[in-house]
Design an enzyme around this catalytic site. Structure first.
Site, short mmCIF file in Angstrom:
data_model
loop_
_atom_site.label_atom_id
_atom_site.label_comp_id
_atom_site.label_asym_id
_atom_site.label_seq_id
_atom_site.Cartn_x
_atom_site.Cartn_y
_atom_site.Cartn_z
N THR A 24 -1.44 -2.87 10.33
CA THR A 24 -1.58 -3.16 8.88
C THR A 24 -0.37 -3.86 8.35
OG1 THR A 24 -2.99 -1.26 8.49
CG2 THR A 24 -2.28 -2.41 6.55
N THR B 87 -9.75 8.57 2.92
CA THR B 87 -10.76 7.49 2.85
C THR B 87 -11.63 7.70 1.64
OG1 THR B 87 -11.94 8.87 4.45
CG2 THR B 87 -11.01 6.83 5.22
N GLU C 130 6.39 4.89 7.10
CA GLU C 130 5.95 5.98 6.22
C GLU C 130 6.82 7.22 6.41
OE1 GLU C 130 1.34 4.54 5.70
OE2 GLU C 130 1.81 6.08 7.17
N LYS D 2 4.17 -7.09 4.12
CA LYS D 2 3.87 -5.70 3.76
C LYS D 2 3.59 -4.95 5.04
CE LYS D 2 0.71 -3.43 3.38
NZ LYS D 2 -0.07 -2.42 4.21
N THR E 247 0.87 -1.19 0.00
CA THR E 247 0.00 0.00 0.00
C THR E 247 0.90 1.24 0.00
OG1 THR E 247 -0.21 -0.13 2.42
CG2 THR E 247 -1.99 -1.08 1.11
N ASN F 209 0.21 10.83 5.40
CA ASN F 209 -1.00 10.53 6.16
C ASN F 209 -2.04 11.63 6.18
OD1 ASN F 209 -0.76 7.79 7.17
ND2 ASN F 209 1.20 8.58 7.92
#
Lengths: 394, 394
Positions: free
Chosen positions: A180, A394, A260, A169, A146, A389
Site C-alpha cells: 500500500t 473493513t 504503523e 504515502k 491513510t 491493525n
C-alpha cells in the site's frame, strides 16, 4: 546535488492539490510528459493499477493523475475497472485532456465499491486548490494519507539545474515489492519514457523494495515517474539516476520511519556478501524479523536474534565469518567479530545503551565472504502496531 | 486409533523426567531403539544439533536424550560443540551407555556459554525422577519450556496395539521449517531407522512445517523419533504414518495455540489449488500475515487482507475464482464466492460476529483452480507478543 523545498511542485511544470476532509481524500497532479511506472507484484491487482498500467505501457505519456484515499478499489471486479475509468474521465473532462493521459491511484479498504458520487461532489474543490507552490505538493501528499502520520515529500536540484521531486504515502502493509505504497515522482529533465522506465526500476529496487514494515504486499502499490522536460536540460543519465535514487530512498525511509506504530527507524547495512542478492536477502531478513523488531522496540541489542535471521535468510553465509555492530551514526559498538562474541568494557556497554535509546538505529553486518553490499530499512514492532491493525476495520 | 494419556511414557520402554527450578531446566528421556531426526534449515545451526545429527546419521540408534532450557548453546563455536559432547557424556556415564547413543537438545538464549556446572549439580536429581508414569512425561515436557505457557504432550494407540507418544516445546520464533521447536516422539512399533526417517519427514511436512507464529526460524529446531519395538508389533507403515501424523499435528497445533501472546488458534484450510505447493503457499501466506493476525485479534473478519495475502503468496491463483469463508467448526459464513463479495443478511452477520469471538477460528479458502489442498495453523498477533519479545533480553 542539493535538497530543496517544495516537493513535487519544486519541479517545473507540476501543479498539485488535494483535500482530505475525513476518511476519504482526493488529490490531483497535473504535469505533462513522458512517464514510466512500477506496479505491485501481488496477483490480486487493484482496478486503478490495471487501468494506469495499460495507459503507461501503451503510450508512456501522462498529463495528470487523480488519486483517492479511503477506498482501494481493489477486488471490485469489472465494476471496479469501470469506476477507475470513470475517475480518470472525470478529471480528463474537467481539464479537457484525453482520458488515456490520466493515471489513477487508490488506497484504502479492499473490496468496497468506490463512491463516485463523492468524487463528483469534490473534484471542483480539488481543481480550485491546484497550485505550483509548496502548499500544492503538501496538500496532494496529505490527500492520499491513510494510517500515515505525516505527509511525505522530497525534492532535490542537480548541479545541472534539473529538479526531481516526489510525494509518497505508505505506512502499514509495506514489503516487499512495495505495499500500500504510492509514490508520484516528477522531474523537469528531458528524458524519454524508455530511460525513465529503466531508471525507475533500478531506483525502486534500491529504495522502496528495500523497506519492510510488516511484510505484507498490497494490491495497490504503484510508483509513477513523469518528466515534464521543462528545464530544457538533457541530463546525463547517471547524474539523473543518482538524483532519482536520492529522492526515492528519502521517501522510502520516511515510509519505514512512519511504519504503523513505529518509534524507531532501523537501517541495516550488509557488507562483505558473496553476491548482491545475498546482501539483499540478509538485510531484508533482519529488518523483517518480528523478534528483531520487538527487541529494538525494547532497546535490547539482541544480536542472537539477528544472527538467527542471517542464518535463515537463505544467503550464502558462514557463521564463523560474521561481524555485527550497532551504531547511531556517530558511535559504533561491535558485538560479534568474525563469528566470535566481543567482550565489551563498561564504556562500550554504556555507549551501546545510548545507541539503543536513539530514534535511528543502524545494524552493521559484515558477512566476511566477499565485497557485495546492500541496505534495507524498517521499523520496530510495537504495541501501537497491534492497536492500529486490530482496530482498523473493513 | 484412539487418543490415550501419558505422553511419551504411554509408549512401552520409555522413561522420562526433568526439573525446571527457574529459568534453566534439565530433562532426560531413556528409550533404546532405531531413531530418525529432522533438523533446522537455519544456516546458523546450534551445537547440540550438530552433535545429534551426526550420531543419528551414523548409527540411526539412540538410547537416551538429554535436554536443557535457558541456554540454546547456539553461536558458541568449538566450545559449544565440546559442551554438547560433554552434556551427552555426562548422561552416558551415569547410565553406562555409549556416548554416541545419546542425543542432545538445547533451547533458550543464543550466544551464551552453557553452564555445565549447573548440569553436573542437577543431573542426579533428574535421573532420580525418571519414571514411566504420566508424571515422567509431564516433567520432561516442562523441563524444556521457555516462553511456553503449558507443557505439550500427545499420545495415541492404534488398533493393532502399538502406541505413539510425543512431547514438544515451542511458542515464539516458530516457522517455517521449525522454529525454537523441539519435539521428541516415541513409538513401541518395530520399525527400522530408514522407515522412521521417511515417515518422520513426511509427517513433519504436514504438521510442524505448517505452523507459523512469527515467521522466524530458530537455530535449534529438532524433531527426534525413536522406536523401542517393545510392542513386538511390526505395523503396516501406512497405519503407522496415520498415527504419527495425528501426534505430530496435535503437538504442532498446541505450539500454534501457545504462540507468544496468542489468544486464538487460527486454522487455514485451502482447497481447490492447482498444485499441492500452491495450497501450502496460500495457507502459510495467510497464517503468516501480520495484518491478518492482528485483524483476528481484533475480532475483525477482514477478508480484504486475506485476499491480499493470497495474492502475494506466489501461488497460481485467479481472483475471480476465489471463495472465502470463516468458520468456528460448527457455523460457517461465506464472505467471497467465486471472486464476488457475498451479501450476508442480518442472521449471517450475527453468526459471523459469533465466530470471530471464538478461540478457534477457521479460514476456509477455495481457489477454484483444481483439487489440491493444504492446512496451516497459526495464532493472532497481540499486545502480549510485543510485551514478551520486547522484554525478553539476551
Amino acid at each position: 546535488m542539493k535538497p530543496i523545498d517544495g516537493g513535487i511542485c519544486a519541479v517545473r511544470g507540476v501543479h498539485a492539490g488535494g483535500i482530505k476532509p475525513g476518511k476519504n481524500g482526493l488529490g490531483v497532479i497535473t504535469a505533462s510528459g513522458n512517464s514510466a511506472g512500477v506496479f505491485t507484484r501481488n496477483k490480486v491487482i487493484a482496478a486503478p493499477l490495471i487501468v494506469t498500467r495499460e495507459r503507461i505501457t501503451e503510450k508512456g505519456h501522462l498529463s495528470a493523475v487523480i488519486m483517492n484515499s479511503g477506498n482501494a478499489n481493489a477486488f471490485t471486479g469489472e465494476e471496479g475497472i469501470d469506476d477507475s475509468v470513470y475517475m480518470a474521465k472525470l478529471l480528463a473532462d474537467k481539464l479537457d485532456i484525453p482520458d488515456k493521459q490520466v493515471g489513477v491511484a487508490s488506497t484504502g479498504v479492499i473490496g468496497k465499491k468506490l463512491d463516485t458520487d463523492w468524487l463528483d461532489e469534490n473534484i471542483d474543490e480539488v481543481l480550485n486548490s491546484l497550485s505550483n507552490s509548496p502548499d500544492g505538493s503538501q496538500s496532494a501528499a496529505r490527500s492520499i494519507m491513510t494510517t500515515d502520520t505525516f505527509a511525505k515529500e522530497s525534492a532535490i536540484e542537480l548541479n545541472n539545474g534539473i529538479r526531481i521531486g516526489g510525494i509518497a504515502k505508505g505506512s502499514g502493509m509495506i514489503e516487499p515489492n512495495m505495499g500500500t505504497m504510492l509514490a508520484f515522482i516528477y522531474t523537469d529533465a528531458v528524458l524519454d519514457s524508455k530511460s525513465l522506465n529503466k531508471s525507475l526500476k533500478a531506483g525502486v529496487d534500491k529504495s522502496f523494495n528495500m523497506i519492510v514494515v510488516d511484510g505484507d504486499t498490497s494490491t495497490n502499490d504503484m510508483v509513477l515517474l513523469t518528466a515534464t522536460g521543462e528545464s530544457g536540460v538533457e541530463t546525463d543519465i547517471n547524474d539523473f539516476q543518482e538524483g532519482l535514487d536520492f529522492v526515492l530512498t528519502d521517501l522510502a525511509k520516511m515510509i519505514a520511519r512512519d511504519g504503523e506504530g513505529a518509534t524507531k527507524l532501523i537501517e541495516v547495512n550488509v557488507d562483505g556478501a558473496f553476491t548482491y542478492d545475498d546482501a539483499r536477502l540478509v538485510a531484508k531478513s533482519i529488518v523483517r524479523s518480528p523478534l528483531v523488531k520487538t527487541a529494538i522496540f525494547g532497546h535490547d541489542p539482541n544480536w542472537g536474534r539477528i544472527i538467527a535471521a542471517i542464518g535463515y535468510s537463505g544467503a550464502n553465509i558462514r557463521q564463523d565469518k560474521i561481524s555485527l555492530a550497532f551504531s547511531d551514526g556517530k558511535n559504533t559498538v561491535e558485538l560479534v567479530k568474525n563469528g566470535r562474541i566481543v567482550t565489551n568494557d563498561r564504556n562500550s556497554q554504556d555507549a551501546l545503551k545510548n545507541i539503543m535509546e536513539k530514534k535511528d538505529i543502524k545494524i552493521l553486518i559484515n558477512l566476511g565472504m566477499d565485497n557485495k553490499s546492500a541496505t534495507a530499512w524498517g521499523c520496530d514492532l510495537t504495541y501501537d502496531y497491534i492497536k492500529i491493525n486490530a482496530e482498523y476495520t473493513t
